[in-house]
Each structure stands twice: as structure tokens, then as C-alpha cells.
Design an enzyme around this catalytic site. Structure first.
Site, mmCIF file in Angstrom:
data_model
loop_
_atom_site.group_PDB
_atom_site.id
_atom_site.type_symbol
_atom_site.label_atom_id
_atom_site.label_comp_id
_atom_site.label_asym_id
_atom_site.label_seq_id
_atom_site.Cartn_x
_atom_site.Cartn_y
_atom_site.Cartn_z
ATOM 1 N N LYS A 55 0.861 -1.186 0.000
ATOM 2 C CA LYS A 55 0.000 0.000 0.000
ATOM 3 C C LYS A 55 0.893 1.229 0.000
ATOM 4 O O LYS A 55 1.539 1.543 0.997
ATOM 5 C CB LYS A 55 -0.909 0.027 1.223
ATOM 6 N N CYS A 63 13.489 11.788 6.799
ATOM 7 C CA CYS A 63 13.359 11.516 8.221
ATOM 8 C C CYS A 63 14.708 11.524 8.929
ATOM 9 O O CYS A 63 14.791 11.883 10.106
ATOM 10 C CB CYS A 63 12.636 10.193 8.458
#
Length: 455
Positions: free
Chosen positions: A157, A265
Site C-alpha cells: 500500500k 526523516c
């Protein structure tokens, strides 16, 4: 309208939409992955490696097409998009090269002379990957390639704003000759993702994304006793205590902070500088940040494109405004034009301010002044995150001490942007629970089965 859409953040235009899957399509996808697993787990490792290698080759063959897709989807400058495609190819190829090693038996030393013992790694089954928008190819490569190499199958996904790159990845696995169901892309809603996690045919879930998303998925996975791997946010420190070349240190700081339009990140976001270097660093850092060319991500000279969406830019702008309202000093930048945010430098931040605890996901950095090594380490560790960290010093013994004291999953000394396929990636605290890339990635979703045989 579908949640899955290519909305060009540079223009605001919706360039394509993709329908969210029906519940029946979701079930068909999981069923296909489950059926494929029963054969894939027993396939020849050399066969797996050959197909994985072909996926790496297809990344390189389709490099231009793949790069242009993600420029449109999330605003990455074209040159950086090429770099991401290349890195995804390198990661994929690494697991093809090391397929035999990561699936081989591990012999154990035993106290008795009676027989032998080994650890045999066997795949778990169907895995769900929930991937973010900031590195559409790289994030998928470091999850899918090692797990397919060990014999797992993948339901993927992707982020709703990356449907075109998601389809392109699935096409590469199909065109590389993988059996149907080994890699399956789904355009699933969050509710459907929860259904997939709960499905008994699914044995594990990997999430790269926000702390909020990771917490929600981990809670659901725990409820169903599923293995979960989390790669979440970070507010990485960049500690500068001494240097023989301040210009080089500043260049590294800016390149790492501005990577991927500041939306990485593990980028340094808090710059912790010794008081002897502080004034000169702030001056040079500010000049270098504001000199970064901002504009059309397809243009050759663009360093800074738009943030991934208008909402992301508005969120960062609000964080900057709150910091200033609470007493921080805005040295440069802070302005927004649509999804574009000016390179921003902030100083005089104190623990009472919101920005002291927050992750700034965009082209903004906070600079702190410290008196010594101990204060630098204390400030670096005073965060709920623990992903990466950066230490610049001319003293090797000091670098070793700080590397031991920093509460993070990764420490880079006198170097930035040094991620490589063979190096493990991951964090601690609220930055995550697992490791991706390197040989450690292949151990996240396997049964390390002990086999003890009598003499």
C-alpha cells in the site's frame, strides 16, 4: 474523487486519479499473495535472485520515466529523483547479490560433542508494506527486495499521492517475470489496510511513515499478534565541536538538511554548535541555505522544489510562525508561496517552545549554541526521536565517546548522505523498532528456526 491522485505540488494541478480498490479487489490481492507464497517459499534461491536482479535492471532501463513520475507526484528535483531511482536499483541488486547469504543456514557452536545445531531462516508468508510519499522507490526497495529474496510475498500500500510510481514498481516486478502474487500493489484506504492487517493470511506488516501512523498500525498489529516493523520520524542532531574546514562542515550541513526538499526523516534538523564556532557557523549556514535555488523541480539548477503538498507546506509554515511567536529568532526565510517554503534558519530556541520537541519536515533548521561536549550530547538526546545523528570533530577519541553516548540508531562522523545498501538503517525510541537495508533487513520477517540433530 479517489484518494489516490497525482497532484503536482509545483502547480497544484491534479494530473491523474486512480480508483481506490473495492473490498473484493483487496481480498483478491491478499489471496493472490497467499497462493503465490506456497510456491515462492520453496523456489530456488538462485531463481529468486535472478528475478530480483532483473528488477534492478528495469529501474536503470526506465530511469528517466521513473524519475519524472516522482517529480510530478511529490515535487522532488529531477536530479534528486534520478538519484533515488539509482539508489533503489543498487539496493535491489544488493539483495540479488546476497540472496544465498541471507537464506543460508547458520551453524551454532554447541557445548556437547553430540551432533550439531543450526539456525535455518524460513519466510513467514504474506507481508503488508505501508509506504510513505517522500522516497517512493527507495522506501519500497529496501522493504520488498530482502523479503522477496528470503521467500516472503508482498502486498504494498503506497501513499495516496504516489499512485503512478506504485503502479510503475508493480509493473517492474511483473515484467521481471515474478509469479503473479509475489508483489501486489493495492490502492487501499486506511480502513482496508486495517482489514489486511487483521487477515490471518497476512503474517507481518512494515510501516515507514509518521509517528502517528506507526503507533496506530503497531496497536492493530499487536491486537492480532502480527510482527510489525516501524521506520518513523526523526529530529536528528548535527553536532559540530571542532573542524579544520568550517566551509566543508557547513556544506555538509546544508546538503543534508536540504536533501529531498528537507523532507527526509534522517536529515539533520537540529544543529548543535560549539560556542567558539557558533557565530561563524550561523552566518555561513544562513548564507548557504538562502543561496539554494528554489523553483521548478524539472529545472536543472533547482536545488529546492515544493514540499510534497500544499498541506505539508502550510503545516511547516505554522510551526515556524509558532516558534517565532514563542520567542525564537527567525534569522532567514519562513515565507511560503503555495507549496514552496523558503529556506529557513531559526535560533534562540528554548525547551519551553513547541519547536524544541517537533520534527520540522521541510527546508528549515534550528541552530543551538553549546559550551562543551557534555552539553552537546545532552541536547542531542533530549528528544523523543532517535533515528540518525551527525558528529563533526577533529578529535577521534571525542567522536568515539559521542558515538557511544548518542541515543540513536545511526551515527555518522564527519560525513553526511552516506547511506548505502550494505549499511543498516533504523532508529530507537519513537523513531522505530526495526532495521532496513544491509543484511539485518533480511532478518526482520523470517522464522529463525533451531534445528538440533543428535550425533
Amino acid at each position: 474523487m479517489s484518494d489516490y491522485a497525482v497532484i503536482n505540488p509545483a502547480t497544484g494541478d491534479t494530473e491523474a486519479t486512480y480508483p481506490t480498490f473495492t473490498d473484493a479487489q483487496i481480498d483478491e490481492a491478499v489471496a493472490a499473495a497467499h497462493t503465490a507464497f506456497t510456491a515462492w517459499r520453496d523456489s530456488d534461491v538462485a531463481e529468486r535472485a535472478a528475478k530480483i536482479r532483473r528488477v534492478a535492471e528495469l529501474h536503470r532501463e526506465r530511469r528517466d520515466e521513473l524519475a519524472r513520475i516522482i517529480v510530478r507526484e511529490m515535487g522532488k528535483p529531477l536530479e534528486a529523483a534520478y538519484g533515488e531511482v539509482d539508489f533503489a536499483a543498487d539496493i535491489t541488486e544488493f539483495y540479488a547479490d546476497n540472496a544465498e547469504k541471507i537464506t543460508g543456514d547458520q551453524k551454532l557452536d554447541i557445548l556437547s560433542d553430540d551432533g550439531y545445531a543450526i539456525v535455518r531462516r524460513s519466510p513467514l508468508g504474506v507481508l503488508l508494506g505501508i509506504m510513505p510519499w517522500n522516497f517512493p522507490y527507495y522506501q519500497v526497495a529496501r522493504f520488498a527486495a530482502p523479503n522477496i529474496a528470503v521467500g516472503n510475498t508482498i502486498v504494498l500500500k503506497h501513499a495516496p499521492q504516489c499512485p503512478e510510481s506504485a503502479a510503475a514498481i508493480e509493473a517492474m516486478y511483473r515484467d521481471a517475470g515474478f509469479p503473479e502474487g509475489v508483489y501486489v500493489n493495492v490502492y487501499a484506504s486506511n480502513e482496508q489496510a486495517a482489514t489486511i492487517i487483521a487477515d490471518p493470511r497476512v503474517r507481518g506488516v512494515s510501516v515507514t511513515g509518521s509517528e502517528r501512523a506507526g503507533s496506530a498500525v503497531a496497536a492493530l498489529a499487536g491486537q492480532h499478534l502480527k510482527k510489525v516493523a516501524l521506520e518513523l520520524g526523526g529530529s536528528d542532531p548535527f553536532i559540530l565541536l571542532s573542524t579544520d574546514d568550517l566551509d566543508a562542515a557547513v556544506t555538509g550541513a546544508v546538503e543534508a538538511r536540504m536533501d529531498n526538499n528537507g523532507q527526509s526523516c534522517n536529515a539533520p534538523k537540529r544543529f548543535i554548535v560549539h560556542e567558539d564556532l557558533y557565530d561563524a557557523f550561523v552566518e555561513k549556514f544562513t548564507a548557504a541555505m538562502t543561496a539554494c535555488t528554489m523553483g521548478d523541480p524539472f529545472a536543472e539548477d533547482t536545488v529546492l522544489g515544493p514540499l510534497s503538498s500544499l498541506a505539508a507546506a502550510e503545516r511547516l509554515e505554522a510551526q515556524i510562525r509558532t516558534a517565532i511567536a514563542q520567542g525564537a529568532t527567525l534569522v532567514a526565510g519562513g515565507g511560503r508561496n503555495g507549496a514552496f517554503i523558503e529556506p529557513t534558519v531559526i535560533t534562540d530556541v528554548t525547551p519551553e517552545m513547541d519547536v524544541y520537541r517537533e520534527e520540522l519536515f521541510g527546508p528549515a533548521g534550528v541552530v543551538y549554541k553549546v559550551a562543551d561536549e557534555d552539553e552537546a550530547v545532552a541536547l542531542a538526546n533530549d528528544t523523543s526521536y532517535g533515528l540518525g545523528s551527525y558528529v563533526y570533530t577533529t578529535d577521534p577519541a571525542q567522536a568515539e565517546r559521542i558515538a557511544d553516548k548518542i541515543d540513536a540508531g545511526m551515527v555518522y562522523v564527519n560525513i553526511v548522505l552516506a547511506d548505502s545498501p550494505e549499511l543498516p538503517f533504523g532508529g530507537v525510541k519513537r523513531s522505530g523498532t526495526s532495521r532496513e537495508m544491509g543484511l539485518l533487513a533480511a532478518d526482520e520477517f523470517v522464522n529463525k528456526k533451531l534445528i538440533r540433530v543428535a550425533g
